[in-house]
Design an enzyme around this catalytic site. Structure first.
Site, short mmCIF file in Angstrom:
data_model
loop_
_atom_site.label_atom_id
_atom_site.label_comp_id
_atom_site.label_asym_id
_atom_site.label_seq_id
_atom_site.Cartn_x
_atom_site.Cartn_y
_atom_site.Cartn_z
N LYS A 59 2.79 -13.89 7.74
CA LYS A 59 4.02 -14.29 8.44
C LYS A 59 4.73 -13.07 9.01
O LYS A 59 5.15 -13.07 10.17
CB LYS A 59 4.95 -15.05 7.49
N SER A 75 7.86 -14.04 3.60
CA SER A 75 7.81 -14.50 2.21
C SER A 75 7.05 -15.81 2.13
O SER A 75 6.95 -16.55 3.11
CB SER A 75 9.22 -14.65 1.64
N ASP A 76 6.52 -16.06 0.96
CA ASP A 76 5.85 -17.33 0.72
C ASP A 76 5.87 -17.62 -0.77
O ASP A 76 6.04 -16.71 -1.59
CB ASP A 76 4.41 -17.31 1.23
N GLN A 77 5.68 -18.88 -1.07
CA GLN A 77 5.67 -19.30 -2.47
C GLN A 77 4.55 -20.31 -2.68
O GLN A 77 4.37 -21.22 -1.87
CB GLN A 77 7.01 -19.93 -2.84
N ALA A 112 6.10 -14.38 -3.16
CA ALA A 112 5.69 -13.11 -2.58
C ALA A 112 6.60 -12.75 -1.42
O ALA A 112 7.09 -13.63 -0.70
CB ALA A 112 4.25 -13.19 -2.10
#
Length: 199
Positions: A59, A75-77, A112
């Site tokens: 991203k 960010s990612d989850q 993250a």
């Protein structure tokens, strides 16, 4: 000159976290197909936390390609229950299935965050939280989803801890910001080190 900060996200919750921290930034959604990125990783047996890191980086890299002189935060989850990886539910029936699977057990959130500038990954961080949902009846799940409606579709696990979703839990271990999908304390520390914010 302080570089411009960009959040590579369309998430109102992530924007709110950064706004509440007093950060000056722009938000631009990453133009990537998340499922196309994560499906081959999952098929290859990548762990959920590794998938979160790859997505956060992807991203930030995509948005950085459009805003090369900026510091871009991606960010990612991901959410995992044992070996099963959960994605955002596709509809309310899927949300009910998620909540039934999580009822009475502990699952893990993997959050993250990555910072990219000029296409170069300057930093990345991974944080975890363990959440134990209380036992839920099918009837309660139906009533809960009737109350929250489509909002249940905006997060993995079909709950929003910052709202009514808190009522679903009996135990939470981990940082609040990690649970919301953006580990703010390590991010702010790194932004200070990079001279992007006052510190």
């Amino acid at each position: 000159m302080t570089p411009k900060l960009i959040l590579a996200s369309s998430s109102p919750f992530r924007r709110m976290l950064m706004e509440n921290a007093g950060l000056s930034f722009e938000a631009h959604a990453a133009r990537i197909d998340e499922r196309a990125v994560e499906a081959p990783l999952e098929n290859a047996g990548a762990k959920p936390d590794a998938v979160a890191l790859v997505l956060a980086r992807a991203k930030a890299e995509e948005v950085s390609s459009r805003f090369p002189d900026s510091l871009v935060i991606g960010s990612d989850q991901t959410m995992s229950l044992g070996d099963s990886v959960f994605h955002k539910p596709t509809d309310l029936a899927d949300a009910a299935s998620h909540l039934q699977a999580l009822s009475g057990v502990t699952h893990r959130l993997n959050s993250a965050v990555a910072i990219v500038s000029d296409g170069v990954v300057l930093w990345e961080h991974l944080a975890h939280a363990q959440l134990t949902m209380r036992p839920l009846t099918v009837e309660f799940i139906a009533r809960h989803l009737a109350r929250v409606g489509e909002r249940a579709l905006s997060s993995v696990g079909a709950y929003q801890l910052e709202g009514e979703g808190i009522q679903l839990f009996e135990k939470i271990e981990g940082d609040y910001f990690t649970i919301l999908g953006l580990p703010m304390l390590p991010l702010l520390k790194k932004l200070r080190e990079l001279g992007a914010i006052d510190g």
